[in-house]
Design a protein around this motif. Structure first.
Motif, PDB file in Angstrom:
ATOM      1  N   GLN A  72       0.874  -1.183   0.156  1.00 27.36           N
ATOM      2  CA  GLN A  72       0.056  -0.055  -0.162  1.00 27.36           C
ATOM      3  C   GLN A  72       0.843   1.392   0.000  1.00 27.36           C
ATOM      4  N   ARG A  73       2.120   0.998   0.420  1.00 23.12           N
ATOM      5  CA  ARG A  73       3.127   2.291   0.356  1.00 23.12           C
ATOM      6  C   ARG A  73       3.700   2.307  -0.933  1.00 23.12           C
ATOM      7  N   PRO A  74       3.594   3.677  -1.402  1.00 24.26           N
ATOM      8  CA  PRO A  74       3.921   3.981  -2.622  1.00 24.26           C
ATOM      9  C   PRO A  74       5.414   3.491  -3.064  1.00 24.26           C
ATOM     10  N   ALA A  75       6.358   3.916  -1.864  1.00 29.59           N
ATOM     11  CA  ALA A  75       7.841   3.696  -2.051  1.00 29.59           C
ATOM     12  C   ALA A  75       8.220   1.832  -2.055  1.00 29.59           C
ATOM     13  N   TYR A  76       7.191   1.191  -1.624  1.00 26.56           N
ATOM     14  CA  TYR A  76       7.501  -0.298  -1.483  1.00 26.56           C
ATOM     15  C   TYR A  76       6.660  -1.104  -2.575  1.00 26.56           C
ATOM     16  N   LYS A  77       5.793  -0.272  -3.349  1.00 28.66           N
ATOM     17  CA  LYS A  77       4.748  -0.878  -3.930  1.00 28.66           C
ATOM     18  C   LYS A  77       5.479  -2.170  -5.126  1.00 28.66           C
ATOM     19  N   PHE A  78       6.621  -1.721  -5.514  1.00 29.13           N
ATOM     20  CA  PHE A  78       7.225  -2.594  -6.493  1.00 29.13           C
ATOM     21  C   PHE A  78       8.300  -3.509  -5.819  1.00 29.13           C
ATOM     22  N   THR A  79       8.625  -3.385  -4.373  1.00 25.80           N
ATOM     23  CA  THR A  79       9.724  -4.166  -3.794  1.00 25.80           C
ATOM     24  C   THR A  79       9.003  -5.704  -3.772  1.00 25.80           C
ATOM     25  N   PRO A  80       9.993  -6.731  -4.351  1.00 21.94           N
ATOM     26  CA  PRO A  80       9.845  -7.933  -4.199  1.00 21.94           C
ATOM     27  C   PRO A  80       9.876  -8.425  -3.011  1.00 21.94           C
ATOM     28  N   VAL A  81       9.006  -9.647  -2.728  1.00 22.34           N
ATOM     29  CA  VAL A  81       8.908 -10.104  -1.511  1.00 22.34           C
ATOM     30  C   VAL A  81       9.122 -11.655  -1.720  1.00 22.34           C
ATOM     31  N   ILE A  82       9.952 -12.320  -0.609  1.00 19.64           N
ATOM     32  CA  ILE A  82      10.060 -13.917  -0.476  1.00 19.64           C
ATOM     33  C   ILE A  82       9.282 -13.952   0.901  1.00 19.64           C
ATOM     34  N   MET A  83       8.373 -15.135   0.635  1.00 20.05           N
ATOM     35  CA  MET A  83       7.945 -15.645   2.101  1.00 20.05           C
ATOM     36  C   MET A  83       8.965 -16.789   2.522  1.00 20.05           C
ATOM     37  N   LEU A  84       9.134 -16.750   3.535  1.00 21.56           N
ATOM     38  CA  LEU A  84      10.096 -17.830   4.051  1.00 21.56           C
ATOM     39  C   LEU A  84       9.533 -18.256   5.356  1.00 21.56           C
ATOM     40  N   THR A  85       8.989 -19.525   5.127  1.00 19.65           N
ATOM     41  CA  THR A  85       7.985 -20.098   6.100  1.00 19.65           C
ATOM     42  C   THR A  85       7.905 -21.557   6.107  1.00 19.65           C
ATOM     43  N   THR A  86       7.335 -21.980   7.332  1.00 16.32           N
ATOM     44  CA  THR A  86       7.011 -23.434   7.471  1.00 16.32           C
ATOM     45  C   THR A  86       5.827 -23.829   6.729  1.00 16.32           C
ATOM     46  N   GLU A  87       5.054 -22.797   6.260  1.00 14.99           N
ATOM     47  CA  GLU A  87       3.673 -23.133   5.442  1.00 14.99           C
ATOM     48  C   GLU A  87       4.013 -23.633   4.364  1.00 14.99           C
ATOM     49  N   SER A  88       3.109 -24.488   3.745  1.00 12.72           N
ATOM     50  CA  SER A  88       3.431 -25.214   2.549  1.00 12.72           C
ATOM     51  C   SER A  88       2.031 -25.457   1.711  1.00 12.72           C
ATOM     52  N   GLN A  89       1.052 -25.152   2.378  1.00 13.03           N
ATOM     53  CA  GLN A  89      -0.263 -25.277   1.722  1.00 13.03           C
ATOM     54  C   GLN A  89      -0.747 -24.557   0.740  1.00 13.03           C
ATOM     55  N   GLU A  90      -1.227 -24.733  -0.455  1.00 14.05           N
ATOM     56  CA  GLU A  90      -1.470 -24.081  -1.461  1.00 14.05           C
ATOM     57  C   GLU A  90      -2.314 -22.769  -1.316  1.00 14.05           C
ATOM     58  N   GLU A  91      -3.364 -23.044  -0.507  1.00 15.42           N
ATOM     59  CA  GLU A  91      -3.979 -21.670   0.133  1.00 15.42           C
ATOM     60  C   GLU A  91      -3.241 -20.681   0.489  1.00 15.42           C
ATOM     61  N   LYS A  92      -2.478 -20.960   1.530  1.00 11.16           N
ATOM     62  CA  LYS A  92      -1.382 -19.864   2.033  1.00 11.16           C
ATOM     63  C   LYS A  92      -0.796 -19.404   0.985  1.00 11.16           C
ATOM     64  N   LYS A  93      -0.155 -20.373   0.001  1.00  8.74           N
ATOM     65  CA  LYS A  93       0.675 -19.697  -0.996  1.00  8.74           C
ATOM     66  C   LYS A  93      -0.229 -18.613  -1.852  1.00  8.74           C
ATOM     67  N   LEU A  94      -1.373 -19.017  -2.166  1.00 13.17           N
ATOM     68  CA  LEU A  94      -2.216 -18.270  -2.884  1.00 13.17           C
ATOM     69  C   LEU A  94      -2.426 -16.858  -2.268  1.00 13.17           C
ATOM     70  N   GLN A  95      -2.605 -16.758  -1.056  1.00  9.13           N
ATOM     71  CA  GLN A  95      -2.735 -15.707  -0.313  1.00  9.13           C
ATOM     72  C   GLN A  95      -1.772 -14.743  -0.203  1.00  9.13           C
ATOM     73  N   GLY A  96      -0.502 -15.377  -0.078  1.00  5.34           N
ATOM     74  CA  GLY A  96       0.780 -14.662  -0.177  1.00  5.34           C
ATOM     75  C   GLY A  96       0.704 -14.005  -1.604  1.00  5.34           C
ATOM     76  N   GLN A  97       0.463 -14.783  -2.674  1.00  8.16           N
ATOM     77  CA  GLN A  97       0.566 -14.161  -3.873  1.00  8.16           C
ATOM     78  C   GLN A  97      -0.371 -12.855  -4.133  1.00  8.16           C
ATOM     79  N   ALA A  98      -1.628 -13.226  -3.735  1.00  7.84           N
ATOM     80  CA  ALA A  98      -2.613 -12.302  -3.802  1.00  7.84           C
ATOM     81  C   ALA A  98      -1.999 -10.880  -2.929  1.00  7.84           C
ATOM     82  N   ALA A  99      -1.265 -11.151  -2.138  1.00  6.67           N
ATOM     83  CA  ALA A  99      -0.707  -9.925  -1.074  1.00  6.67           C
ATOM     84  C   ALA A  99       0.227  -9.211  -2.032  1.00  6.67           C
ATOM     85  N   GLY A 100       1.019 -10.112  -2.771  1.00  4.68           N
ATOM     86  CA  GLY A 100       1.947  -9.551  -3.539  1.00  4.68           C
ATOM     87  C   GLY A 100       3.294 -10.133  -3.303  1.00  4.68           C
ATOM     88  N   ALA A 101       3.443 -11.319  -2.843  1.00  5.50           N
ATOM     89  CA  ALA A 101       4.669 -11.932  -2.598  1.00  5.50           C
ATOM     90  C   ALA A 101       5.120 -12.641  -3.943  1.00  5.50           C
TER      91      ALA A 101
END
Length: 122
Positions: free
Chosen positions: A70-99
């Protein structure tokens, strides 16, 4: 000038392992203990990449990524999620958020550095 990477994880040991790998590869590192702490540390400085956990107290990683984007300075900053979560649903939520990438713990530092090199913006 070194690229700056923000690590957001409530686990000190993960922040240390990731931080050491990144520093040895020549990156500057900023650490956040959760999403709220990380957002408080963003003061407009250039962040080339964010590596974030998903499950954290106060503000989880997916909420953090949504706020970050939501912050203009970081709108295009790439994000890697590093997590113990491996469910597809969580991955899709992460992608939708911008990861841009999803890595499951435990991980090899060289795998992480490969992903970082592909995503770090010039």
């Amino acid at each position: 000038m070194a690229k700056t990477i923000m690590i957001v994880d409530d686990s000190l040991s993960i922040r240390q392992v990731v931080g050491i790998a990144l520093k040895q590869a020549g990156y500057d590192v900023i650490e956040g203990t959760d999403g709220s702490d990380a957002l408080a540390k963003l003061n407009g400085q250039k962040i080339n990449l964010v590596i974030s956990d998903v499950n954290m107290p106060n503000m989880d990683g997916i909420s953090f990524v949504r706020e970050l984007k939501q912050r203009p300075a970081y709108k295009f900053t790439p994000v890697i999620m590093l997590t113990t979560e491996s469910q597809e649903e969580k991955k899709l939520q992460g992608q939708a958020a911008g990861a841009k990438a999803w890595m499951v713990k435990p991980f090899k530092p060289e795998q992480l550095l490969n992903a970082v090199q592909k995503l770090v913006m010039p």
